[in-house]
Design an enzyme around this catalytic site. Structure first.
Site, PDB file in Angstrom:
ATOM      1  N   ARG A  92       0.918  -0.988  -0.102  1.00 55.32           N
ATOM      2  CA  ARG A  92      -0.085   0.076   0.048  1.00 55.32           C
ATOM      3  C   ARG A  92       0.776   1.247  -0.049  1.00 55.32           C
ATOM      4  O   ARG A  92       1.873   1.236   0.966  1.00 55.32           O
ATOM      5  CB  ARG A  92      -0.729  -0.046   1.344  1.00 55.32           C
ATOM      6  CG  ARG A  92      -1.615   1.089   1.299  1.00 55.32           C
ATOM      7  CD  ARG A  92      -2.649   1.577   0.383  1.00 55.32           C
ATOM      8  NE  ARG A  92      -3.836   2.528   0.634  1.00 55.32           N
ATOM      9  CZ  ARG A  92      -3.769   3.749   0.348  1.00 55.32           C
ATOM     10  NH1 ARG A  92      -2.475   4.346   0.189  1.00 55.32           N
ATOM     11  NH2 ARG A  92      -4.579   4.722   0.727  1.00 55.32           N
ATOM     12  N   ARG A 127      -1.029  -4.941   5.296  1.00 52.03           N
ATOM     13  CA  ARG A 127      -0.400  -4.588   3.957  1.00 52.03           C
ATOM     14  C   ARG A 127       0.761  -3.776   4.584  1.00 52.03           C
ATOM     15  O   ARG A 127       1.199  -3.269   5.353  1.00 52.03           O
ATOM     16  CB  ARG A 127      -1.201  -3.604   3.364  1.00 52.03           C
ATOM     17  CG  ARG A 127      -2.771  -4.051   2.867  1.00 52.03           C
ATOM     18  CD  ARG A 127      -3.503  -3.106   1.903  1.00 52.03           C
ATOM     19  NE  ARG A 127      -3.754  -1.911   2.837  1.00 52.03           N
ATOM     20  CZ  ARG A 127      -4.468  -1.011   2.860  1.00 52.03           C
ATOM     21  NH1 ARG A 127      -5.219  -0.887   1.646  1.00 52.03           N
ATOM     22  NH2 ARG A 127      -4.846   0.037   3.566  1.00 52.03           N
ATOM     23  N   GLU A 157     -11.386   5.035  -5.325  1.00 54.00           N
ATOM     24  CA  GLU A 157     -11.807   3.491  -5.382  1.00 54.00           C
ATOM     25  C   GLU A 157     -12.285   3.249  -6.780  1.00 54.00           C
ATOM     26  O   GLU A 157     -12.882   3.908  -7.311  1.00 54.00           O
ATOM     27  CB  GLU A 157     -12.561   3.174  -4.169  1.00 54.00           C
ATOM     28  CG  GLU A 157     -12.051   3.367  -2.873  1.00 54.00           C
ATOM     29  CD  GLU A 157     -10.884   2.626  -2.588  1.00 54.00           C
ATOM     30  OE1 GLU A 157     -10.736   1.305  -3.188  1.00 54.00           O
ATOM     31  OE2 GLU A 157     -10.226   3.110  -1.959  1.00 54.00           O
TER      32      GLU A 157
END
Length: 143
Positions: free
Chosen positions: A37, A88, A45
């Site tokens: 990330r 992440r 998104e």
């Protein structure tokens, strides 16, 4: 293209897949897939998962990153916090030509600044680039 070099060096890792504009997977040094990330930036998104709505300019941001990363290798730079609450790996990302991906996304209007302390190493740079992108009405900031 925007480039910067860090004191922290790591090997280049092969990108295995791109999820969206700020998340992708690499094959790590142990030969396993690792989800990355981008630190300090947020792209709109692109997937509707029930929790997340498709956002304005999401497809464009995702396509831009896919074009840059698909089949390529990247170098990761870490900040204070190495993982987020979703496990992440958090990283600043550099392409093989030295392009600083996080900064490029903000500069071109594909991402806005999203800083979460303690990972604030490049916040001033990102803020400056976002102001410039807004003033030039690039990407997200188009009218």
């Amino acid at each position: 293209m925007f480039s910067a070099f860090s004191q922290q060096r790591t090997d280049f890792l092969k990108v295995s897949k791109v999820v969206d504009g700020d998340t992708f997977w690499v094959i790590n040094s142990r030969g396993k897939e690792e989800k990355i990330r981008l630190i300090g930036v947020n792209t709109p998104e692109v997937r509707n998962t029930g929790r997340t709505q498709v956002e304005y300019f999401g497809k464009e941001a995702s396509d831009f990153v896919k074009a840059l990363l698909t089949g390529r290798r990247v170098r990761l730079e870490y900040d204070v916090g190495r993982y987020d609450r979703y496990k992440r790996t958090l990283a600043y990302v550099y392409l093989e030509d030295g392009t600083f991906l996080n900064a490029l996304l903000v500069k071109e209007g594909f991402a806005n600044v999203a800083t979460y302390p303690p990972n604030v190493k490049y916040v001033e740079l990102f803020m400056k680039l976002e102001r410039e992108a807004r003033n030039k009405k690039k990407g997200l900031w188009k009218e």
